[in-house]
Design a protein around this motif. Structure first.
Motif, mmCIF file in Angstrom:
data_model
loop_
_atom_site.group_PDB
_atom_site.id
_atom_site.type_symbol
_atom_site.label_atom_id
_atom_site.label_comp_id
_atom_site.label_asym_id
_atom_site.label_seq_id
_atom_site.Cartn_x
_atom_site.Cartn_y
_atom_site.Cartn_z
ATOM 1 N N LEU A 26 0.825 -1.201 0.000
ATOM 2 C CA LEU A 26 0.000 0.000 0.000
ATOM 3 C C LEU A 26 0.861 1.253 0.000
ATOM 4 C CD1 LEU A 26 -2.882 1.157 0.206
ATOM 5 C CD2 LEU A 26 -2.611 1.114 2.674
ATOM 6 N N ASP A 58 -5.841 3.971 -12.184
ATOM 7 C CA ASP A 58 -6.840 5.011 -11.935
ATOM 8 C C ASP A 58 -6.268 6.313 -12.476
ATOM 9 O OD1 ASP A 58 -8.486 7.020 -10.944
ATOM 10 O OD2 ASP A 58 -8.814 6.007 -9.030
ATOM 11 N N ILE A 80 -2.939 1.617 -4.524
ATOM 12 C CA ILE A 80 -3.983 1.990 -3.568
ATOM 13 C C ILE A 80 -4.782 0.807 -3.044
ATOM 14 C CG2 ILE A 80 -4.189 4.372 -4.342
ATOM 15 C CD1 ILE A 80 -6.633 3.543 -6.003
ATOM 16 N N GLN A 81 -4.684 -0.359 -3.631
ATOM 17 C CA GLN A 81 -5.398 -1.536 -3.124
ATOM 18 C C GLN A 81 -4.547 -2.794 -3.263
ATOM 19 O OE1 GLN A 81 -9.066 -1.559 -5.370
ATOM 20 N NE2 GLN A 81 -10.116 -0.443 -3.767
ATOM 21 N N ASP A 83 -3.904 -5.217 -1.172
ATOM 22 C CA ASP A 83 -4.306 -6.434 -0.469
ATOM 23 C C ASP A 83 -5.235 -7.308 -1.298
ATOM 24 O OD1 ASP A 83 -5.974 -4.109 0.013
ATOM 25 O OD2 ASP A 83 -7.236 -5.444 1.198
ATOM 26 N N ASN A 84 -6.002 -6.714 -2.170
ATOM 27 C CA ASN A 84 -6.998 -7.448 -2.923
ATOM 28 C C ASN A 84 -6.630 -7.477 -4.405
ATOM 29 O OD1 ASN A 84 -9.301 -8.775 -3.610
ATOM 30 N ND2 ASN A 84 -10.692 -7.105 -3.173
ATOM 31 N N GLU A 85 -6.737 -6.324 -5.038
ATOM 32 C CA GLU A 85 -6.443 -6.203 -6.458
ATOM 33 C C GLU A 85 -5.636 -4.926 -6.631
ATOM 34 O OE1 GLU A 85 -8.905 -6.071 -10.609
ATOM 35 O OE2 GLU A 85 -9.824 -5.232 -8.838
ATOM 36 N N GLN A 89 -2.814 4.442 -8.568
ATOM 37 C CA GLN A 89 -3.393 5.788 -8.636
ATOM 38 C C GLN A 89 -2.353 6.652 -9.344
ATOM 39 O OE1 GLN A 89 -6.484 7.273 -7.133
ATOM 40 N NE2 GLN A 89 -5.770 8.605 -8.771
#
Length: 124
Positions: A26, A58, A80-81, A83-85, A89
């Protein structure tokens, strides 16, 4: 009060952005390059690919950058994410059509080898 310094984007290939990578955290500031696969004007999300690797970008903070599917783009920004996907940014983006991605990857490997050799020599 001084603003926090913006870190330079670490050069990474899309294939290096997997959950086990040290780059995959992150807020990591990264510079990525890939071919534009898709772009949604409504969500400002671009999808770039390099080999079999895919990354969402993004682009909501970018201005005056026209997107063409099939063109090659380079982005600098923060994850920015992670942990998941992973989504980057983007704070900077540019079209780099004409770049030879194979040569780019080779030069990145040579740069890393040089930096590793330089670090080893400076510690002895």
């Amino acid at each position: 009060m001084a603003s926090p310094a913006i870190e330079s984007g670490a050069l990474v290939t899309l294939s290096e952005l997997d959950p086990s990578s040290s780059f995959f955290k992150l807020g990591a500031s990264l510079r990525v390059t890939g071919k534009l696969q898709e772009y949604s004007l409504e969500t400002a999300i671009a999808i770039i690919t390099d080999g079999g690797a895919i990354l969402k970008i993004d682009t909501q903070h970018l201005r005056d950058l026209g997107f063409r599917v099939g063109s090659i783009y380079q982005f600098i920004g923060e994850l920015i994410q992670p942990d998941n996907e992973a989504i980057l940014q983007a704070r900077v983006g540019r079209n780099v059509d004409g770049i030879d991605l194979n040569l780019y990857h080779q030069s990145l490997q040579l740069l890393r080898q040089f930096q590793a050799d330089h670090m080893n020599n400076s510690t002895t």
